[in-house]
Design a protein around this motif. Structure first.
Motif, PDB file in Angstrom:
ATOM      1  N   TRP A 200      52.927  -3.677  16.357  1.00  0.00           N
ATOM      2  CA  TRP A 200      51.743  -3.615  15.502  1.00  0.00           C
ATOM      3  C   TRP A 200      52.014  -2.923  14.172  1.00  0.00           C
ATOM      4  O   TRP A 200      51.371  -3.215  13.166  1.00  0.00           O
ATOM      5  N   HIS A 201      53.011  -2.015  14.127  1.00  0.00           N
ATOM      6  CA  HIS A 201      53.402  -1.423  12.849  1.00  0.00           C
ATOM      7  C   HIS A 201      53.982  -2.500  11.935  1.00  0.00           C
ATOM      8  O   HIS A 201      53.656  -2.560  10.743  1.00  0.00           O
ATOM      9  N   ARG A 283      40.595  -1.121  15.461  1.00  0.00           N
ATOM     10  CA  ARG A 283      39.492  -0.458  16.163  1.00  0.00           C
ATOM     11  C   ARG A 283      40.006   0.707  17.002  1.00  0.00           C
ATOM     12  O   ARG A 283      39.321   1.724  17.140  1.00  0.00           O
ATOM     13  N   ARG A 284      41.190   0.563  17.560  1.00  0.00           N
ATOM     14  CA  ARG A 284      41.777   1.709  18.272  1.00  0.00           C
ATOM     15  C   ARG A 284      41.935   2.900  17.331  1.00  0.00           C
ATOM     16  O   ARG A 284      41.798   4.050  17.737  1.00  0.00           O
ATOM     17  N   GLY A 285      42.252   2.602  16.075  1.00  0.00           N
ATOM     18  CA  GLY A 285      42.463   3.669  15.103  1.00  0.00           C
ATOM     19  C   GLY A 285      41.223   4.433  14.705  1.00  0.00           C
ATOM     20  O   GLY A 285      41.317   5.467  14.034  1.00  0.00           O
ATOM     21  N   ARG A 291      47.128   6.943  17.618  1.00  0.00           N
ATOM     22  CA  ARG A 291      48.317   6.703  16.805  1.00  0.00           C
ATOM     23  C   ARG A 291      48.033   5.727  15.674  1.00  0.00           C
ATOM     24  O   ARG A 291      48.610   5.793  14.604  1.00  0.00           O
ATOM     25  N   GLU A 292      47.108   4.806  15.931  1.00  0.00           N
ATOM     26  CA  GLU A 292      46.789   3.797  14.929  1.00  0.00           C
ATOM     27  C   GLU A 292      45.882   4.326  13.813  1.00  0.00           C
ATOM     28  O   GLU A 292      45.609   3.617  12.837  1.00  0.00           O
ATOM     29  N   GLU A 302      37.176   4.913   4.871  1.00  0.00           N
ATOM     30  CA  GLU A 302      35.969   5.602   5.348  1.00  0.00           C
ATOM     31  C   GLU A 302      35.999   5.854   6.850  1.00  0.00           C
ATOM     32  O   GLU A 302      35.259   6.707   7.363  1.00  0.00           O
ATOM     33  N   LEU A 303      36.834   5.099   7.558  1.00  0.00           N
ATOM     34  CA  LEU A 303      37.000   5.244   9.009  1.00  0.00           C
ATOM     35  C   LEU A 303      35.671   5.112   9.754  1.00  0.00           C
ATOM     36  O   LEU A 303      35.357   5.884  10.668  1.00  0.00           O
TER      37      LEU A 303
END
Length: 453
Positions: A200-201, A283-285, A291-292, A302-303
């Motif tokens: 994913w990176h 969305r995990r981030g 980690r994401e 804005e997260l």
């Protein structure tokens, strides 16, 4: 007549403001005080306050009061204001772009340049001419000619140039070099080194992100793995003579797309089963400590779920990885022949977990193995293996490159604050030599020939 810029500074009086004045002391350069420590904190400007620039700014705060952020230049207003507020940078030292910063009266001793790679030449040249000592994010520039121009501009201006080869500064690198210098494995003969970019990176940075195009940003060996090629030279401590390389874009192509795949992950019927789903990754981030999170902040600073939804709907990070506008290799190998017959094999792969690099160093009396968290030293004579546990963060940029980010900033501050360039090993000329290996390897990949460095 003595050049005032060449005189050592009086540590008790250099560039002191008048009593009661709030005017800061005039900027200085490393060359101004050789071997003499500064009597005030080093003032550093941040040119480009994105993910890397903001991270380096935070590490400046960790240098025991020896450095402060003195100015911030960033094109995105909300990011600029947030970073400036975090470091108590006043309005007068906030700039909407690096060009505004370099054109303004100089108030900082040094600048960290973390703008897009394609802007490095113009920015580095301008800041050198304005008198700033420079820490330049890697890679130095997208082309070999531009790398040479940057080094020559800094040398002509008499300013210090450092390059962010953070792997040199990790705890495990220091430990490995200590073991080699002690003779623990005899003489190095060969090194095997793997950079597991992470699925994913890779999708984030080299398929959807800023480094997806070799014509815009350069080949992935340059934009991602100039770290690693430099690290190999630092460990082997010999000049490279010739290289050979193979690699290609194997998977992230339109002909590899699952049947029925849509252009955007939000609309895609196969998204739930796709390992490269932008929806899942980002969305995990949004979850604390994920980690994401570092990567989600790039997509939607804005997260918030609403900001992320908008970014995935409208921006490049929501596109299918098989859309076809990327062209950099997703796997590559490099063979390097060094002076005295030493050799190294480097491999980059997108198809791995996000984890630390894996290295084996083969010597005449033993072997060193490391995964970035531990270092194992095997002795041929005793047939015993000793494990050295290294306490460090994770491998990715968001996790500080296994402690390398913080240690590199500390070394840069120490070099400039103490007037001693030897504290910083990845100076411009050294970096230029290891960049040349990367460019030679890419020529080899494209032509199929063994290329001299």
């Amino acid at each position: 007549m003595t050049d005032p810029d060449s005189r050592p500074l009086d540590p008790g009086s250099h560039h002191r403001a008048e009593a009661g004045s709030t005017t800061p002391e005039a900027p200085v350069n490393l060359r101004d005080h050789p071997g003499t420590s500064m009597t005030r904190p080093l003032r550093v400007a941040i040119a480009g306050a994105g993910a890397r620039g903001a991270a380096y700014a935070r590490h400046l705060r960790e240098c025991g009061g020896r450095a402060v952020v003195g100015a911030v230049a960033e094109t995105r207003p909300s990011t600029r204001v947030a970073v400036a507020a975090e470091h108590d940078v006043g309005q007068s030292q906030q700039f909407s772009c690096w060009e505004e910063l370099v054109a303004a009266p100089r108030t900082c001793d040094a600048v960290i340049i973390a703008v897009q790679d394609r802007d490095h030449l113009k920015a580095a040249t301008a800041f050198a001419q304005a008198g700033y000592d420079i820490l330049l994010e890697k890679p130095m520039a997208p082309t070999e000619a531009e790398c040479w121009q940057i080094v020559e501009a800094c040398e002509s201006a008499g300013v210090f140039l450092g390059v962010c080869h953070v792997l040199r500064y990790t705890p495990y690198t220091r430990l490995i070099r200590e073991q080699i210098r002690s003779g623990a494995i005899g003489d190095i003969v060969n090194v095997q080194h793997l950079e597991p970019v992470g699925s994913w990176h890779f999708a984030h940075s080299y398929v959807r992100g800023s480094w997806h195009s070799s014509s815009d940003a350069g080949p992935v060996l340059l934009t991602k793995s100039s770290h690693d090629i430099d690290w190999l030279s630092y460990i082997i401590d010999r000049p490279a003579l010739r290289v050979v390389s193979f690699g290609s874009l194997h998977h992230f192509r339109p002909d590899q797309a699952p049947e029925g795949a849509a252009d955007r992950c939000l609309d895609c019927p196969v998204e739930p089963t796709c390992p490269y789903s932008a929806v899942r990754i980002y969305r995990r981030g949004l979850h604390p400590a994920a980690r994401e999170g570092y990567f989600t902040a790039v997509v939607a600073p804005e997260l918030t779920p609403e900001a992320l939804e908008r970014a995935l709907r409208e921006g490049p990070y929501g596109r299918c990885v098989y859309s076809g506008d990327n062209d950099v290799c997703d796997h590559q190998i490099v063979g390097i022949d060094y002076e005295d017959g030493l050799t190294a094999g480097f491999s980059l792969s997108a198809f791995t977990p996000v984890e630390n690099r894996h290295t084996r160093i083969f010597g005449t009396r033993g072997q060193i193995t490391t995964d970035g968290n531990s270092v194992w030293v095997h002795d041929f004579l005793t047939q015993r293996t000793t494990e050295h546990v290294v306490t460090a963060a994770g491998a990715s940029a968001g996790e500080g490159h296994a402690g390398g980010d913080a240690a590199m900033i500390e070394a840069f501050v120490q070099a400039l604050a103490e007037g001693d360039a030897s504290h910083f090993s990845s100076d411009g000329r050294t970096s230029l030599m290891t960049h040349s290996i990367v460019f030679a390897a890419e020529r080899s990949r494209l032509t199929g020939a063994v290329v001299e460095v």
